[in-house]
Design an enzyme around this catalytic site. Structure first.
Site, PDB file in Angstrom:
ATOM      1  N   GLY A 183      25.181  -2.495   4.086  1.00 12.99           N
ATOM      2  CA  GLY A 183      24.866  -2.602   5.468  1.00 12.99           C
ATOM      3  C   GLY A 183      23.390  -3.030   5.723  1.00 12.99           C
ATOM      4  O   GLY A 183      22.595  -3.539   4.791  1.00 12.99           O
ATOM      5  N   GLU A 237       8.217   0.068  15.416  1.00 14.57           N
ATOM      6  CA  GLU A 237       9.101  -0.059  16.865  1.00 14.57           C
ATOM      7  C   GLU A 237       8.428   0.795  17.847  1.00 14.57           C
ATOM      8  O   GLU A 237       7.967   2.030  17.581  1.00 14.57           O
ATOM      9  CB  GLU A 237      10.612   0.382  16.306  1.00 14.57           C
ATOM     10  CG  GLU A 237      11.188  -0.473  15.408  1.00 14.57           C
ATOM     11  CD  GLU A 237      12.907   0.058  15.377  1.00 14.57           C
ATOM     12  OE1 GLU A 237      13.022   0.851  15.941  1.00 14.57           O
ATOM     13  OE2 GLU A 237      13.641  -0.699  14.677  1.00 14.57           O
ATOM     14  N   ALA A 293      11.247  10.815  15.763  1.00 13.37           N
ATOM     15  CA  ALA A 293      12.568  10.405  15.401  1.00 13.37           C
ATOM     16  C   ALA A 293      13.354   9.932  16.821  1.00 13.37           C
ATOM     17  O   ALA A 293      12.917  10.261  17.781  1.00 13.37           O
ATOM     18  CB  ALA A 293      13.396  11.796  15.040  1.00 13.37           C
TER      19      ALA A 293
END
Length: 671
Positions: free
Chosen positions: A248, A564, A510
């Site tokens: 992945g 991010e 999260a």
């Protein structure tokens, strides 16, 4: 074999570990059997509660957990349920026998099981390799959740399980699949003291292969380490090739003090940081690949081309200190090795002329905590007496902060996790100052509401002896995701003191799973650095609701930054410092700072829920003494009307859905 037990350790060993079911035959209801292992001088006593329906108990011993067991004695059901021996180093297996002829192993017990608890498994080369393999496979299946489908695998990211496997010196014919919350550690003084045949960590969940570490061991051949954040490959010798991606996609990771005889292939890794290591070669690269103090022929050099294969290569690192680690040998028993501070270094610390620069601390200088018995009160009581601290694998709920003082060593095993109780609104750990402290291998998990998760030094104190450094290694911080409850933190990490070195931080609000949403897991900022002369190697900060990183101290240096922006910004008004500026910069250096240097910074946008814009990914003073090298912004996905308008202070092109990747080689203001 000598375990070098001390009075302090013996006291710790008095407490029982775990409960083992003893099933009843012939209609018996059965029950739970408590067993403990105590040491008094040269004698050891195994005690257990009597098992319903048992007519007697056999006692066997072996030199290690899965070694060859030999029969010692039989204790009748009417006798005292204990066995006393002068062999304090062995493992003891107790089996209950029923009147109907059935038997059941209650369990195996030893000094090591008492010392480290139920989540830490110590293995020796004399152990049955098939039994070790069964342990490792069982834990992998628990946390990877393959049998439950895709959702089951994702659930493993937030498992409450913790597992530390410690290997004494020797060779192990094992094929290890690394699941979530798994740590493999050799107990030798050199990585080559422990050899494991094969280790694989594959990216079963694209971009989410978090929470696993391997350190202080050798792999006898090729190795797959397809991971993302909150991972560490440290002090490892790979005697073949190392692949950093598998089935992945993968999104960045950290490697240090590691030797790879063959080639390192980064594959799909979007970004990667390597420090003080040695490679036979390197293949691949995407947006931001950084090397600091890495030796090897043919390694990529500084090349910042723009859209892909961007490399930063710095020959020598600045101030470093490798993470302390647990060791065992027959002469000294258990000790912790604390490496020395290094400056201007390159290559691995354990090979050649650099071999084993540091000092050992005896086990009796540590308090060994276990999550099944310890809390903030017991741990702080030990710290206040000058003890260092080992946090064994488990989850510790704290009513108050742990207080760590000058000169202390705190070592977590198996991703030991600190979590606040609902009544703790302060923090999880506070360093009273920043003088010569080492902390490594701890996961800090947010709760109902705390101001912070970690504070180093007092507010505005700027403590720290200029001749010493505090080094924080493999520290991970999480806000939300683990439980279906709201969580809140104002700032995850505050570095208030001077001379702090951060070595592999992932600070994460999260972006998926339980209790996640703009108004559910709230956190303004990932990290604020107020102290002077801070250095970070591998700083990962993601998804916070205002600035990701704020730097107020002078003389700071960052080697590799990955960030991010938050996915879930609801509208422009909710994401503006003053109603005029669009968005909060990821990396913010305040106007009062006069000196700062940063290398290899990547800021990525997935602004999913609203058409919002960020003016600049990085903001800093326009003054001499501020230098940035190698910056990249990437529009990953999301609302197609979103954009990062510039890279730093209005310079650099816009990253948007059309021009997804933008880069800038250098920003420096001469003044």
């Amino acid at each position: 074999m000598k375990l070098k037990k001390t009075a302090a350790v013996a006291v710790a060993a008095l407490l029982a570990i775990g409960l083992t079911a003893c099933g009843g035959g012939d209609g018996d209801s059965g029950g739970e059997v408590k067993v403990n292992f105590t040491i008094d001088g040269d004698k050891a006593t195994v005690r257990w509660e009597k098992c319903d329906g048992a007519s007697g108990y056999s006692i066997e011993k072996a030199p290690s957990r899965y070694g060859h067991y030999e029969y010692l004695d039989y204790v009748g059901g009417d006798s005292a349920a204990e066995y006393v021996t002068d062999d304090v180093d062995s493992y003891y297996r107790i089996t209950a026998f029923k009147a109907n002829g059935e038997s059941e192993i209650i369990g195996t017990y030893s000094f090591e099981t008492e010392l480290f608890g139920n989540n830490t498994f110590v293995y020796a080369p004399t152990d049955d390799a098939e039994k070790i393999q069964e342990d490792l496979d069982s834990f992998y299946n628990k946390t990877d959740g393959k049998k439950e489908g895709a959702d089951g695998r994702a659930r493993g990211e937030f498992s409450e399980e913790r597992f530390a496997a410690l290997f004494k010196a020797g060779e192990y014919g094992l094929d290890v699949d690394m699941g979530y919350y798994t740590s493999l550690s050799g107990l030798g003084t050199s990585p080559d003291d422990v050899t494991i045949s094969k280790i694989n960590a594959d990216a079963e969940i694209s971009l989410c292969n978090f929470w696993r570490t391997a350190e202080n061991l050798a792999v006898d051949g090729n190795m797959l380490w397809s991971v993302s954040q909150a991972t560490s490959l440290r002090r490892v010798h790979v005697k073949g090739d190392l692949s950093l991606s598998g089935s992945g996609s993968t999104s960045g990771g950290f490697l240090a003090d590691t030797k790879v005889d063959g080639n390192v292939n980064s594959g799909s890794q979007q970004q990667w940081f390597s420090r003080n290591s040695a490679f036979g070669g390197w293949t691949g690269g995407v947006w931001n690949m950084a090397f600091v103090g890495v030796n090897g022929e043919g390694l990529p050099q500084n090349s910042w081309t723009g859209t892909g294969k961007n490399y930063t290569n710095i020959e020598r690192s600045g101030v470093t200190r490798e993470k302390p680690f647990l060791t065992f040998d027959d002469e000294h028993g258990y000790r912790v090795f604390v490496p020395d501070i290094q400056k201007n270094s390159g290559g691995v610390s354990w090979n050649g002329t650099n071999k084993s620069l540091g000092s050992f601390l005896a086990l009796d200088e540590f308090y060994v905590a276990r999550s099944d018995r310890d809390d903030a009160e017991t741990i702080n009581a030990a710290l206040s007496k000058g003890k260092n601290l080992i946090l064994t694998a488990g989850i510790y709920e704290l009513d108050e902060p742990l207080r760590v003082e000058s000169g202390a060593v705190v070592l977590g095993l198996g991703l030991a996790t600190l979590r606040p109780s609902d009544g703790n609104s302060d923090t999880l750990m506070r360093l009273t100052d920043t003088t010569d402290i080492c902390i490594g291998g701890v996961l800090f998990d947010a709760g109902k509401h705390t101001e912070t998760l970690l504070e180093a030094g007092s507010e505005n104190g700027h403590e720290g002896n200029p001749a010493t450094y505090t080094v924080l290694s493999d520290l991970f911080f999480r806000v939300g995701g683990a439980k279906e409850v709201n969580t809140s933190v104002e700032v995850c990490v505050k570095i208030n003191g001077n001379n702090v070195v951060g070595d592999n931080f992932w600070i994460w609000r999260a972006d998926h799973w339980d209790g996640v949403g703009w108004n559910k897991n709230t956190a303004d900022t990932g990290i604020i650095i107020n102290g002077d002369n801070a250095t970070f190697y591998g700083l990962f900060v993601e998804h916070f609701q205002k600035y990701q990183t704020v730097w107020n101290g002078n003389g700071g240096t960052t080697y590799f930054y990955q960030s991010e922006l938050p996915y879930d910004v609801p509208d422009a008004a909710s994401w503006s410092p003053d109603g005029v500026i669009n968005g909060y910069a990821s990396y913010y250096v305040s106007d009062s700072v006069t000196s700062h240097t940063a290398y290899a910074l990547g800021v990525y946008s997935y602004l999913r829920d609203a058409a919002v814009t960020l003016d600049s990914a990085i903001v800093c003073p326009e003054t001499a003494g501020i230098d940035f090298y190698h910056m990249v912004t990437v529009w990953l996905s999301g609302n197609r009307d979103t954009a990062v308008s510039s890279i730093i202070n209005g310079e650099g092109e816009t990253a948007d859905s059309v021009n997804r990747v933008q880069s800038l080689e250098r920003y420096s203001h001469e003044g």
